[in-house]
Write a protein that holds these residues in place. Structure first.
Motif, mmCIF file in Angstrom:
data_model
loop_
_atom_site.group_PDB
_atom_site.id
_atom_site.type_symbol
_atom_site.label_atom_id
_atom_site.label_comp_id
_atom_site.label_asym_id
_atom_site.label_seq_id
_atom_site.Cartn_x
_atom_site.Cartn_y
_atom_site.Cartn_z
ATOM 1 N N VAL A 35 37.850 39.259 43.016
ATOM 2 C CA VAL A 35 37.650 40.532 42.314
ATOM 3 C C VAL A 35 38.639 41.587 42.811
ATOM 4 N N ASP A 36 38.968 41.553 44.104
ATOM 5 C CA ASP A 36 39.864 42.552 44.683
ATOM 6 C C ASP A 36 41.332 42.289 44.380
ATOM 7 N N LEU A 37 41.672 41.100 43.862
ATOM 8 C CA LEU A 37 43.068 40.801 43.569
ATOM 9 C C LEU A 37 43.591 41.671 42.443
ATOM 10 N N LYS A 38 44.906 41.800 42.390
ATOM 11 C CA LYS A 38 45.523 42.513 41.283
ATOM 12 C C LYS A 38 45.343 41.713 40.004
ATOM 13 N N TRP A 39 45.466 42.414 38.879
ATOM 14 C CA TRP A 39 45.171 41.791 37.591
ATOM 15 C C TRP A 39 46.064 40.588 37.321
ATOM 16 N N PHE A 140 34.207 39.551 34.485
ATOM 17 C CA PHE A 140 33.284 40.592 34.014
ATOM 18 C C PHE A 140 33.148 41.707 35.049
ATOM 19 N N VAL A 141 32.982 41.304 36.319
ATOM 20 C CA VAL A 141 32.848 42.318 37.373
ATOM 21 C C VAL A 141 34.130 43.133 37.496
ATOM 22 N N LYS A 142 35.268 42.476 37.383
ATOM 23 C CA LYS A 142 36.542 43.178 37.518
ATOM 24 C C LYS A 142 36.752 44.152 36.355
ATOM 25 N N ILE A 143 36.372 43.725 35.138
ATOM 26 C CA ILE A 143 36.542 44.594 33.984
ATOM 27 C C ILE A 143 35.591 45.785 34.042
ATOM 28 N N SER A 144 34.370 45.541 34.517
ATOM 29 C CA SER A 144 33.343 46.593 34.505
ATOM 30 C C SER A 144 33.358 47.468 35.749
ATOM 31 N N GLN A 145 34.339 47.288 36.640
ATOM 32 C CA GLN A 145 34.404 48.141 37.821
ATOM 33 C C GLN A 145 34.620 49.596 37.406
ATOM 34 N N PRO A 146 33.898 50.529 38.048
ATOM 35 C CA PRO A 146 33.996 51.933 37.621
ATOM 36 C C PRO A 146 35.152 52.685 38.264
ATOM 37 N N ASN A 147 36.213 51.972 38.682
ATOM 38 C CA ASN A 147 37.322 52.653 39.345
ATOM 39 C C ASN A 147 37.983 53.678 38.437
ATOM 40 N N LYS A 148 38.138 53.324 37.167
ATOM 41 C CA LYS A 148 38.798 54.242 36.250
ATOM 42 C C LYS A 148 37.945 55.466 35.946
ATOM 43 N N THR A 265 26.727 53.120 32.725
ATOM 44 C CA THR A 265 26.599 51.749 33.225
ATOM 45 C C THR A 265 25.654 51.617 34.404
ATOM 46 N N GLY A 266 25.360 52.698 35.109
ATOM 47 C CA GLY A 266 24.511 52.621 36.292
ATOM 48 C C GLY A 266 25.223 52.115 37.524
ATOM 49 N N MET A 267 26.544 51.932 37.470
ATOM 50 C CA MET A 267 27.303 51.444 38.610
ATOM 51 C C MET A 267 27.771 52.620 39.460
ATOM 52 N N THR A 268 27.919 52.358 40.762
ATOM 53 C CA THR A 268 28.326 53.407 41.699
ATOM 54 C C THR A 268 29.818 53.673 41.577
ATOM 55 N N CYS A 269 30.165 54.956 41.559
ATOM 56 C CA CYS A 269 31.558 55.383 41.430
ATOM 57 C C CYS A 269 31.884 56.296 42.616
ATOM 58 N N GLN A 270 33.103 56.175 43.120
ATOM 59 C CA GLN A 270 33.543 57.026 44.223
ATOM 60 C C GLN A 270 34.930 57.577 43.924
ATOM 61 N N ALA A 271 35.087 58.879 44.100
ATOM 62 C CA ALA A 271 36.379 59.549 43.937
ATOM 63 C C ALA A 271 36.722 60.242 45.247
#
Length: 341
Positions: A35-39, A140-148, A265-271
């Protein structure tokens, strides 16, 4: 000399891990590693996982057909092969794809006269389901990550120091550009500064908490409109003895972290963001952004980073508190003398 940032303005941490000898730990948590790898690497592994699986089982199907003599009896209708219409490696590869993806065109089918083929069919069906679950789960996890999502959480380009209720405060502004809100948002601040202990130990990049309302609950934000986060410089603050002149000479970094759950989405986001010493403006205040319109409040993000100079003492918070204490003591003793008159 420009100071090397610990955290960039966009939240990227400037820390690289070198000389890691226990690399096997990455493989013990292979899911997180993928999941942590680049696309580009994730897509490469995704393609290779399926392609190599199809090739591997296609080779086994070809070996079974070759060892049974099916390839030598092509066109012999009295011979019952393991897989009908399997006449070479390419057809074995295609049959492997059909088996694992459950497409089933119906041209190549396994017969009941091949027990080893039935076992291989069960094995490929089970392993294929595992590969599907693992790789699709990773993607799915990589696409749904709330990084953006953090891209629309903004911090002011500068922090300011000015008086608020007769007390020196360090302040910065945060805002959310989206209409969907961050639920259970909280804010933290860290002072990153190297120091030397009384025993002579040098601690590089020592982290010290800056109170932004943890004791009072003010660190829990209702981030509907931009908010100004305030750190009161009191006797517990590392800036208690810092004056304007010393601030201009100091070398430090303030890292601010905003966390919360994405409402959609209910996922945790950090900025994250940071402020160097030269990005802290002494004697400035943020301009207001909120205005009342017909039936709603409007936020003008055009002035989000704007500040205005305000009268602010150049002394430290300790000196300011001492001066206020002396003034209060003078007033206390002067009142009885005036009554005597």
């Amino acid at each position: 000399r420009k100071r090397q940032r610990y955290v960039e303005k966009d939240g990227k941490c400037n820390v690289q891990h070198g000389n890691v000898r226990e690399t096997y730990r990455y493989l013990t948590d292979i899911f997180t590693t993928l999941v942590d790898l680049k696309w580009r690497f994730s897509l490469l592994i995704f393609i290779l996982a399926y392609a190599l699986t199809w090739l591997f089982f296609g080779l086994i199907w070809w070996v079974i057909a070759y060892s049974r003599g099916d390839l030598e009896h092509l066109g012999d209708h009295s011979w019952t092969p393991c897989v009908n219409n399997l006449n070479g490696f390419v057809s074995a590869f295609l049959f492997s794809i059909e088996t694992e993806t459950t497409i089933g065109y119906g041209h190549r089918v396994i017969t009941e006269k091949c027990p080893e083929g039935i076992v291989l069919l069960l094995l490929q069906a089970i392993l294929g389901s595992m590969v599907n679950a693992f790789m699709v789960g990773c993607m799915f996890v990589k696409i749904s990550q709330p990084n953006k999502r953090a891209e629309t959480l903004v911090f002011s380009s500068h922090a300011v120091v000015s008086l608020r209720d007769d007390r020196l405060c360090l302040m910065f502004r945060v805002g959310d550009l989206r209409d969907s809100h961050i639920v259970e948002a909280s804010i933290r601040a860290k002072l990153i500064q190297s120091k030397q202990t009384q025993e002579g130990e040098f601690i590089p990049l020592d982290q010290t908490d800056l109170s932004v309302g943890f004791e009072t609950g003010d660190d829990r934000l209702f981030l509907v409109s931009p908010l100004i986060i305030s750190h009161e410089i009191d006797e517990r603050s590392p800036f208690w003895d810092v004056s304007r002149g010393q601030l201009e000479r100091d070398d430090f970094e303030i890292v601010v972290i905003l966390e919360g759950m994405v409402e959609a989405t209910g996922m945790t986001c950090q900025a994250r963001s940071s402020y160097l010493a030269d990005e802290v403006l002494w004697g400035h205040r943020f301009t207001p952004l909120l205005s009342l319109e017909e039936g709603f409040y409007e936020v003008d993000y055009g002035g989000f980073h704007h500040t205005v100079p305000v009268p602010t003492p150049a002394c430290s918070a300790r000196q300011l508190a001492a001066a206020a204490a002396r003034r209060d003591a003078h007033l206390y003793w002067s009142i009885p003398s005036r009554l005597d008159e």
